[in-house]
Design a protein around this motif. Sequence first.
Motif, mmCIF file in Angstrom:
data_model
loop_
_atom_site.group_PDB
_atom_site.id
_atom_site.type_symbol
_atom_site.label_atom_id
_atom_site.label_comp_id
_atom_site.label_asym_id
_atom_site.label_seq_id
_atom_site.Cartn_x
_atom_site.Cartn_y
_atom_site.Cartn_z
ATOM 1 N N VAL A 518 2.724 15.124 10.516
ATOM 2 C CA VAL A 518 1.939 14.135 11.259
ATOM 3 C C VAL A 518 2.425 12.741 10.872
ATOM 4 O O VAL A 518 2.982 12.547 9.784
ATOM 5 N N PRO A 519 2.229 11.746 11.728
ATOM 6 C CA PRO A 519 2.566 10.372 11.353
ATOM 7 C C PRO A 519 1.840 9.987 10.066
ATOM 8 O O PRO A 519 0.658 10.328 9.889
ATOM 9 N N SER A 520 2.527 9.288 9.187
ATOM 10 C CA SER A 520 1.959 9.004 7.866
ATOM 11 C C SER A 520 2.179 7.555 7.461
ATOM 12 O O SER A 520 3.155 6.915 7.865
ATOM 13 N N ILE A 521 1.253 7.076 6.636
ATOM 14 C CA ILE A 521 1.256 5.680 6.193
ATOM 15 C C ILE A 521 1.072 5.637 4.691
ATOM 16 O O ILE A 521 0.225 6.346 4.133
ATOM 17 N N ALA A 522 1.854 4.812 4.024
ATOM 18 C CA ALA A 522 1.696 4.576 2.590
ATOM 19 C C ALA A 522 1.483 3.088 2.374
ATOM 20 O O ALA A 522 2.237 2.263 2.888
ATOM 21 N N ILE A 523 0.442 2.736 1.602
ATOM 22 C CA ILE A 523 0.068 1.333 1.408
ATOM 23 C C ILE A 523 -0.070 1.031 -0.080
ATOM 24 O O ILE A 523 -0.633 1.820 -0.847
ATOM 25 N N THR A 524 0.441 -0.125 -0.483
ATOM 26 C CA THR A 524 0.223 -0.637 -1.828
ATOM 27 C C THR A 524 -0.193 -2.102 -1.702
ATOM 28 O O THR A 524 -0.530 -2.556 -0.592
ATOM 29 N N PHE A 525 -0.188 -2.838 -2.820
ATOM 30 C CA PHE A 525 -0.658 -4.222 -2.793
ATOM 31 C C PHE A 525 0.316 -5.134 -3.521
ATOM 32 O O PHE A 525 1.080 -4.688 -4.385
ATOM 33 N N THR A 526 0.298 -6.400 -3.150
ATOM 34 C CA THR A 526 1.128 -7.375 -3.847
ATOM 35 C C THR A 526 0.639 -7.521 -5.282
ATOM 36 O O THR A 526 -0.450 -7.052 -5.640
ATOM 37 N N GLU A 527 1.430 -8.181 -6.077
ATOM 38 C CA GLU A 527 1.131 -8.292 -7.511
ATOM 39 C C GLU A 527 -0.231 -8.912 -7.767
ATOM 40 O O GLU A 527 -0.945 -8.514 -8.697
ATOM 41 N N ASP A 528 -0.618 -9.881 -6.957
ATOM 42 C CA ASP A 528 -1.934 -10.518 -7.155
ATOM 43 C C ASP A 528 -3.053 -9.799 -6.410
ATOM 44 O O ASP A 528 -4.197 -10.274 -6.377
ATOM 45 N N ALA A 529 -2.712 -8.657 -5.783
ATOM 46 C CA ALA A 529 -3.684 -7.798 -5.088
ATOM 47 C C ALA A 529 -4.334 -8.461 -3.878
ATOM 48 O O ALA A 529 -5.348 -7.975 -3.367
ATOM 49 N N SER A 530 -3.762 -9.543 -3.381
ATOM 50 C CA SER A 530 -4.383 -10.248 -2.250
ATOM 51 C C SER A 530 -3.934 -9.712 -0.897
ATOM 52 O O SER A 530 -4.617 -9.917 0.110
ATOM 53 N N VAL A 531 -2.794 -9.055 -0.873
ATOM 54 C CA VAL A 531 -2.233 -8.582 0.388
ATOM 55 C C VAL A 531 -1.865 -7.105 0.286
ATOM 56 O O VAL A 531 -1.257 -6.670 -0.698
ATOM 57 N N ALA A 532 -2.270 -6.335 1.300
ATOM 58 C CA ALA A 532 -1.868 -4.926 1.401
ATOM 59 C C ALA A 532 -0.553 -4.859 2.172
ATOM 60 O O ALA A 532 -0.395 -5.513 3.205
ATOM 61 N N VAL A 533 0.384 -4.075 1.648
ATOM 62 C CA VAL A 533 1.708 -3.943 2.264
ATOM 63 C C VAL A 533 1.968 -2.464 2.499
ATOM 64 O O VAL A 533 1.826 -1.643 1.585
ATOM 65 N N GLY A 534 2.315 -2.116 3.730
ATOM 66 C CA GLY A 534 2.472 -0.697 4.032
ATOM 67 C C GLY A 534 3.659 -0.375 4.911
ATOM 68 O O GLY A 534 4.270 -1.254 5.526
ATOM 69 N N SER A 535 3.966 0.920 4.954
ATOM 70 C CA SER A 535 5.021 1.454 5.824
ATOM 71 C C SER A 535 4.467 2.636 6.585
ATOM 72 O O SER A 535 3.632 3.395 6.065
ATOM 73 N N MET A 536 4.938 2.804 7.806
ATOM 74 C CA MET A 536 4.551 3.943 8.631
ATOM 75 C C MET A 536 5.790 4.687 9.075
ATOM 76 O O MET A 536 6.796 4.078 9.427
ATOM 77 N N ARG A 537 5.730 5.998 9.020
ATOM 78 C CA ARG A 537 6.773 6.850 9.554
ATOM 79 C C ARG A 537 6.114 7.785 10.557
ATOM 80 O O ARG A 537 5.088 8.401 10.252
ATOM 81 N N SER A 538 6.710 7.872 11.741
ATOM 82 C CA SER A 538 6.039 8.599 12.810
ATOM 83 C C SER A 538 6.863 9.776 13.309
ATOM 84 O O SER A 538 8.072 9.850 13.101
ATOM 85 N N CYS A 539 6.184 10.686 13.978
ATOM 86 C CA CYS A 539 6.817 11.883 14.536
ATOM 87 C C CYS A 539 5.987 12.369 15.721
ATOM 88 O O CYS A 539 4.979 11.766 16.077
#
Length: 713
Positions: A518-539
């Motif tokens: 299934v399409p999947s998303i992985a998310i982490t945060f910047t060093e100061d935890a103010s911004v969520a940064v993610g990637s999506m891979r789809s199928c």
Amino acid sequence: MNYYSKKPLLAKDVNELCTKYGISQLEASILLRRGIKSGEDIKYFIEKDLRFCHQCFNFSNMEDAVERINQAEEEGEKVLIFGDKDVDGVTSTAILYEYLKSRNIDVSWRLPVGEDAYGLSIEAVDDFAKEYGSLIITVDCGISNNIEIAHANELGIDVIVTDHHNPPENLPDAIVIIDPKTSDSGYPFMDISGAAVSYKLVSALRFSRMDIYGQDLCLLSTKNENGKITLEMMKTRNLVKKDYLCVEFDSYPVSIYQTKIADFLKGEMILVWNKEKEENTLKALFGNGIEFQLVDMRQEISKKYPSLSRIDLPALKQKSTIAKYSETELSDLDIFLNIFITYIEKKQEELFPSLKKDSEMDLQLVALAALADIMPLKNENRLFIKNALEKMNQGIVRDGLKELFARSNFSNKEITSTDLSWSIVPVLNAAGRLGQSNLALSLLLSKDPAERAALSDKIIELNEKRKNLVTEGETLTFKQAEESFKHFNEKICVVIDKKIFKGITGILAGNIMKKYSVPSIAITFTEDASVAVGSMRSCRSLKSTKFLEQFGKDFFINFGGHDAAAGFSFVASKTSEFLEKAKYISQSMNLEDENPTIDVDAELTPDFLGPEILETVDFFEPYGEANPKLLFVTKNIQIKDASICGKTERQHLKLLFDCKKCKFPGMFWGEAERLGRDFQKGDRINIVYNVNKNFFNGSVTPQMILQETPHTI
């Protein structure tokens, strides 16, 4: 368990392809089963000549980009190339930087490093403004940088965007945009990499040094059949067809001013193939009062190709390779244009002796980018990779790659697209994933062998670190992924953890996607935890950028990407909102069937199998996205010998099959337990498999790689 089937074919369709293109019945059958029926598609499997690539000036805005860069050269402006941190971005930057540097342009480069986000940044624009820079060229990014480009405009900095990502609804206010996916790009193939776009820009800049650059030309040809004269005219500019006019005359002479011809030819340099013939026909049409200034290209071109000196255009059409693949009848002028392009490109190589080698080195980077960004291996992408691999296998490898090849056990074997995808692309990508993309670019640009050796070692070290980070990320999110799959209606997976290393979110999302289909998303945060940064891979036909667009244009700080892969960021306080919205969207998502029937390319009988099967395997190289490895089925084949090998926990099966022509070896990875349980030596079984090349002691032999041993197919 996958289900395998073989699409039925009509013998007449197979025979037609064999006759028309001179290919084997097996090759024709596989092409048809893969839906490759037109000559326009088939030529990219048969041919390798770069003349079958699309002209760089097909991009409707290419001349504008060339003019602005040439202006920067003339006026001594400072130019910045801003790229992305992945393989595509690094190679795009290298291609353009090396060329502009060779023109002595005051050029520098910049890539995202450390915690820098994807794409052009305000900081990069401001830093460049402090250096009194006046032109930024983005490569493999920029199409979504509306705010940053507007800021550059306010500071008096022009921006040329060269990109290949899906464009947003509102394009940035750049002075020029070159992206094959924009609706007005003019380019006939949208699925090239950012490095390919960069390569096309460099090709256009090289062409701009020719006298013919920017000239409006008209190709003219006449036919006189049964008293009816047909006059064809084609306007061209920078080797691209711009306009066409065909007029037929049943009676003549006539006044040229009573036709559309006078306006069409006004101010044009007129090129013809046979000056004497065309002059006589034009006089018959319009009388002696009109003087046409015709340039006899047959006379000129014959200086380089003497065999063409007495051949007319209709005869040339019969010999034309390009005509063979056209689905429509080509006119004499189409043939004329193709000969003219070949002549001009040859002349360009003679005028600029380093061009051919420089282009070959650039193409090696374009090939890596196509594989790294998972571009479909069709159309001109195939030509890029074919030509790059040919040089690599001749030992002609560009600096930087040469050092990585030496550390990748490529000696004494034929390098394939699979080798590049598995051994070179991840290593180069590792630098960017760990925030040190500048190391990968420095490796490709360095002229110092000692420096390149040190950089290669450092990047390989980073790749080992990247592997460990991926393992940690998978361990960290293993349980969360399982729970997420159920929570999101078994439609998507989302994992979030501040401990996930930012540079591996794409790999992590991809691995989860493969596991759960299934399409999947992985998310982490910047060093100061103010911004969520993610990637999506789809199928399963879900387009990642379309999925993200449903969150609304104001949700993300930025997002962008391709149909199969995207990146994004948002304010960390919106994390709960993101999860709620993702669940809501997932409820109405329609995914393609998870376990579709897998089509085999051909059924081969045991007595057909022999070493010559490698000729068919080679015909379909390079393999990758949209052109997977050939999948064969053979029924009722006898196991002549079987043994277990491997030192890992899950051991492998080494098999030998009895074919009339030979004993055919096969490997069944990780399936040792099936010997004695499902089959044994002497049994006859059905197998589904790929065929690989096995290199040993300087010899090359075919080897089956089994995918399944179904009893019924």
